[in-house]
Design a protein around this motif. Structure first.
Motif, PDB file in Angstrom:
ATOM      1  N   ARG A 113     -37.485  37.958 -35.713  1.00  0.00           N
ATOM      2  CA  ARG A 113     -38.099  38.178 -37.032  1.00  0.00           C
ATOM      3  C   ARG A 113     -39.622  38.163 -36.971  1.00  0.00           C
ATOM      4  O   ARG A 113     -40.288  38.359 -37.978  1.00  0.00           O
ATOM      5  N   ARG A 140     -32.832  34.639 -32.713  1.00  0.00           N
ATOM      6  CA  ARG A 140     -32.839  35.319 -34.012  1.00  0.00           C
ATOM      7  C   ARG A 140     -34.140  35.048 -34.760  1.00  0.00           C
ATOM      8  O   ARG A 140     -34.672  35.920 -35.459  1.00  0.00           O
ATOM      9  N   GLN A 194     -32.993  40.510 -26.402  1.00  0.00           N
ATOM     10  CA  GLN A 194     -31.663  41.125 -26.499  1.00  0.00           C
ATOM     11  C   GLN A 194     -30.830  40.834 -25.250  1.00  0.00           C
ATOM     12  O   GLN A 194     -29.611  40.633 -25.338  1.00  0.00           O
ATOM     13  N   ASP A 229     -29.455  30.748 -29.469  1.00  0.00           N
ATOM     14  CA  ASP A 229     -29.151  31.876 -30.340  1.00  0.00           C
ATOM     15  C   ASP A 229     -30.004  31.831 -31.594  1.00  0.00           C
ATOM     16  O   ASP A 229     -30.558  32.851 -32.036  1.00  0.00           O
ATOM     17  N   SER A 230     -30.134  30.639 -32.192  1.00  0.00           N
ATOM     18  CA  SER A 230     -30.971  30.499 -33.391  1.00  0.00           C
ATOM     19  C   SER A 230     -32.419  30.837 -33.069  1.00  0.00           C
ATOM     20  O   SER A 230     -33.110  31.505 -33.847  1.00  0.00           O
ATOM     21  N   GLN A 276     -29.554  37.361 -25.687  1.00  0.00           N
ATOM     22  CA  GLN A 276     -28.449  37.326 -26.654  1.00  0.00           C
ATOM     23  C   GLN A 276     -27.155  37.842 -26.023  1.00  0.00           C
ATOM     24  O   GLN A 276     -26.070  37.316 -26.317  1.00  0.00           O
TER      25      GLN A 276
END
Length: 388
Positions: A202, A198, A214, A194-195, A217
């Motif tokens: 970015r 994310r 996505q 997850d980290s 996720q």
């Protein structure tokens, strides 16, 4: 090493749903067009999972001569190999591996299990040159290799546990212990994935890479729900029971509206009719009640007729809260009904077979109960709990 052992390794990697997404992301973010997870031993190199956009020709289970690869060197020294451009690399400019496979760019990261044993490599190749020696790319490969190693260890531990189960009592006890351990062990790699997702969001990405991230996720959120169910099961069986965070004045109706809306969004072609008549304040754990309703509605969506609506009714009287979820469809077989709320009961819920078991435990923690009625006309689950 026997062929059967390699078949097991290939099957184990194939069972890890995150691996194809990892290989896709590796290619999207580096520009490389071939990536793989390989099992590497002293004498053999076996492809376990492959993402191939250059028609390299390898399939899961295929073997390369170990001496023709760089992975045996990685196995020996434990260090990754990163090559931007073979012709300009001071170490590998004349190495036989790039020459054999017509490679210009190459990156390979060792995969270690948490106990320190070497499994193989996460690698990517391309006949064109790419900049690979950046901190972001190397960190991404390190993170994904660690995640794969952790998940392999969990899968191996599950297989080893299964071989030790000889009777029904031993099966029950060891399964519960394993579930408790597995649930905790999966939290760390999921958090890492997850980290990483994310972090990647970015960075500048094309539309396809963003879509893949996505999707990953979404899978992470689904896995977290499954792990939560597993841990609830383990706690209920090992003595702690389902934990509640009761709120004296919980606003339950908005919680249920949100749960139903989320399920409706996931199945826009289905009809969910909701009639919620609830007071502003209910003494309960609203998130747990929301989980209960989500499980029941999800069950109705899975087993109800697709052209018939799902009905959700919630109301109170002077003494009791009642929530009923009903659907049309084939009745639950009579032989299943007595065990319907038992864990791992086939036909009780999709996924792990824990959904109805967790629903009943949530109900009991609130001093209530979930009951089921199933006829050719309707299957209805009803949750009741005292208001005081």
């Amino acid at each position: 090493m026997s062929l059967n052992k390699f078949e097991k390794d290939v099957a184990t990697v194939a069972s890890i749903r995150a691996v194809p997404g990892i290989l896709n992301i590796v290619c999207r973010l580096t520009g490389m067009r071939f990536s793989a997870v390989a099992r590497v031993t002293e004498s053999q190199w076996i492809a376990c999972s492959v993402h191939d956009e250059i028609a390299f020709g390898l399939m899961p289970g295929d073997e390369l001569k170990i001496e023709s690869t760089l992975c045996h060197e990685i196995r020996q020294n434990g260090h990754p190999v990163v090559i931007n451009n073979v012709s300009e690399d001071p170490v590998y400019f004349n190495h036989h591996t790039p020459r054999i496979y017509s490679l210009k760019s190459y990156i390979s990261m060792p995969i270690w299990r948490p106990d320190g044993t070497f499994f193989g490599t996460l690698c990517a190749i391309d006949p064109e040159t790419h900049r690979l020696d950046t901190p972001d790319i190397i960190e991404m490969f390190e993170m994904f290799a660690e995640v794969i190693g952790t998940l392999l260890s969990a899968a191996d531990r599950e297989a080893e546990t299964e071989t030790q189960l000889s009777d029904e009592r031993a099966t029950s006890a060891l399964r519960e212990q394993f579930i408790a351990i597995l649930g905790h062990d999966l939290r760390n790699p999921l958090t890492a994935i997850d980290s990483g997702m994310r972090l990647l969001l970015r960075t500048p990405l094309n539309e396809r890479a963003t879509t893949v991230i996505q999707m990953v996720q979404t899978s992470i959120r689904r896995m977290n729900v499954l792990i939560g169910s597993v841990m609830d099961f383990a706690r209920s069986r090992l003595g702690d029971g389902i934990t509640l965070e009761r709120t004296v004045d919980a606003a339950l109706e908005p919680m249920l509206e949100q749960v139903i809306a989320e399920l409706q969004t996931s199945k826009p072609e289905r009809v969910i009719n909701a009639s919620l008549t609830l007071p502003q304040q209910v003494n309960c754990d609203p998130h747990r009640i929301g989980e209960l309703v989500s499980n029941l509605v999800g069950n109705a969506l899975t087993y109800g007729l697709p052209d018939k609506p799902i009905t959700v009714r919630a109301s109170t009287n002077a003494d009791e809260l009642e929530i009923a979820v009903s659907n049309s469809g084939p009745p639950i077989p009579a032989e299943i009904m007595p065990q319907l709320f038992e864990p791992f009961t086939h036909g009780s819920m999709q996924g792990l077979g824990l959904g109805l078991y967790i629903c009943q435990k949530i109900a009991k923690a609130h001093g209530g109960i979930v009951e089921a009625i199933s006829t050719p006309l309707e299957t209805r689950f009803t949750f009741r709990m005292p208001l005081q």
